[in-house]
Design a protein around this motif. Sequence first.
Motif, short mmCIF file in Angstrom:
data_model
loop_
_atom_site.label_atom_id
_atom_site.label_comp_id
_atom_site.label_asym_id
_atom_site.label_seq_id
_atom_site.Cartn_x
_atom_site.Cartn_y
_atom_site.Cartn_z
N LEU A 1 9.92 1.42 -1.16
CA LEU A 1 9.30 0.75 -2.31
C LEU A 1 7.84 0.47 -1.99
O LEU A 1 6.96 0.67 -2.80
CB LEU A 1 10.05 -0.55 -2.57
N LEU A 2 7.61 -0.03 -0.80
CA LEU A 2 6.24 -0.25 -0.34
C LEU A 2 6.26 -0.23 1.18
O LEU A 2 7.31 -0.30 1.81
CB LEU A 2 5.69 -1.57 -0.86
N VAL B 1 5.14 -4.98 -6.56
CA VAL B 1 4.51 -3.92 -5.77
C VAL B 1 3.06 -3.73 -6.20
O VAL B 1 2.15 -3.64 -5.36
CB VAL B 1 5.30 -2.59 -5.91
N ILE C 1 -0.98 -3.36 2.22
CA ILE C 1 0.33 -3.00 1.69
C ILE C 1 0.15 -1.81 0.76
O ILE C 1 -0.73 -1.82 -0.11
CB ILE C 1 0.98 -4.19 0.95
N PRO D 1 1.82 1.17 -1.84
CA PRO D 1 3.02 1.44 -2.66
C PRO D 1 3.75 2.66 -2.13
O PRO D 1 3.14 3.55 -1.54
CB PRO D 1 2.42 1.72 -4.05
N GLY D 2 5.06 2.68 -2.31
CA GLY D 2 5.86 3.83 -1.90
C GLY D 2 6.37 4.58 -3.12
O GLY D 2 6.33 4.04 -4.23
N PRO D 3 6.85 5.81 -2.92
CA PRO D 3 7.33 6.61 -4.07
C PRO D 3 8.47 5.91 -4.79
O PRO D 3 8.66 6.11 -6.00
CB PRO D 3 7.82 7.91 -3.43
N SER E 1 8.73 2.94 -5.76
CA SER E 1 8.31 2.01 -6.81
C SER E 1 8.11 2.71 -8.15
O SER E 1 8.48 2.18 -9.20
CB SER E 1 7.02 1.31 -6.38
N VAL E 2 7.54 3.94 -8.11
CA VAL E 2 7.31 4.67 -9.36
C VAL E 2 8.65 5.06 -9.99
O VAL E 2 8.86 4.89 -11.20
CB VAL E 2 6.45 5.93 -9.09
#
Lengths: 211, 204
Positions: B63-64, B150, B165, B167-169, B171-172
Motif C-alpha cells: 500500500l505504501l 496514503v 513515505i 505510495p505503493g501500487p 493503493s491505486v
Amino acid sequence: MTTGLNYQNLDGLIACPHCDLLHELEALQPGQRATCSRCHSTLITTKSETMDRTLALALASAVLMAGALCFPFLGMSKAGLERKASIVDVILAFSEGWYVLLGLCVLLFVVVLPMVRAALLVYTIWPLRQGRPALPHAKLAFAWAEALAPWAMTEIFIIGTAVALIKIGGLATISFGTSFWLFCVLVLVIGFQNASVCRWTIWSTIRKVTA
Amino acid sequence: MISAREAGLVGCHRCGTVHQPQDHDCRMCGKTLKSRKPNSLQKTWAWLITGLVFYIPANVFPLLSNRVLGSEDGHTIIEGIILFFKKGDFLVASVIMAASLLIPIGKFLIVGFLVLSIHYRWNLSAHARLVLYELVEFIGRWSMIDVFVVALLASLIRLGAIISILPGPGSVCFALSVVFTMISAQSIDAKLIWDDTSKEPKHE
C-alpha cells in the motif's frame, strides 16, 4: 384491492423512491417530516426556509473551500527539518504513472465534487427562492446535485487525516495548519447543507414555476 | 400497504411522483420512468466482480513504503496490521483493520448475499435485507479512508533520504476497488427488496 387510495388523482400520491410503497400526500405543518411507513426513509421535510438554508450553507461551503485550499493543511518536522503541505500539494504530489489516480481521488472526491454539488444547488435554488422561473436545465442540475451526494467525501477525508496522524505516530512531529481547521468547519457546513435539502419541495417548486 | 407496481402504476425512482404505466418521462423531474431499474442485479454483479478483481492486487502489492534513513520497507495492508499489532498499538491496528480489511470484505459478502437473496427470493425478512442494504450504502464510501491516508502521508512525509513515505501500487488498486464497489451498491434497485415479501399478507 381496497386500500382507500385515490388512483384518479396521481398528483395526490407519492411512491417512496426507495421501496415503491404508495402514500397519500397530506399537507404538513412546518417542522413536520413525512417518512415512508415501510422503510422509514424521509419523503418530505417541511423545514422552514429549506431553500434559504441550503443556499446559505452552499455559499458558505464555497468560501470555506477557497480558504482551505490557500493555507497549509498539515506540517511535519523531523531532525530539524520542516515541511508543510496544503491540499493543493497533496493533489499535485503524484505525477508518476498510475499514482496520478491518488491525487485525482483527492481532487475529485474532496474538492471538485463537493463544490460542483454546491454550485448546482445554488443554480437550481437561487431563482426559485426569488420567485423567478427556474434557469434552463434546472431539473438536470438538481438531479446531478443529488446524484453527486455520495461521491462528495469531505468528512471521510477528515477521518482519513486522523488515521494518517495515528499511523505516523512517533515517526515525525505533526502540526495542524489553518486549512485543517477550516476543513473541519467545512465538513459540518456540508453536513448541514445535505440535511437541509428537501427534494420533494424543490422538485414541486421547479414544476410549479415552469408549468 | 400497496406498492406503486402492485397498483399498476409506476413510481419515479428519483422524486417519487406516481405515473400511469404508459408514461415515458417523469412529469416532475424528467427522469425516464422504469418500474424497476432494468438489469439491476446483473449490473450489480458486474461492478462487484470488477471491484473484487482490483481488491486482489490491492492486498498483494504494498500500500505504501516507508523510507527511513535509506532503508526502504513496503508493506501490504495485512503486513501493516500485523506490524501495529506486534508493536502493541492495538487501537491503530484495529482502525486499519476495520477500514481496509473488514469493511471491504464485508461489503463484497453483503452485496453478494443481497443480490443472491433477491434473485432466489430467499426466505428472509425484507427488513433484514433493508438493514444490509443501508449498511452497504452507508459504509461503502468509508473505505476511501485508506486512499486518503496514503495520499496525505506520501505528500507530507517527504524529506528525501531522512524520511519519506512512498505510495505503493496497492493503493491505486484499492482506490479503484472502492469506486467499483460503490457503483455496484448503487446499482441495486432497493425496490426489488420489497417486491416478493410485501405481496404475501395482501393475498390472504
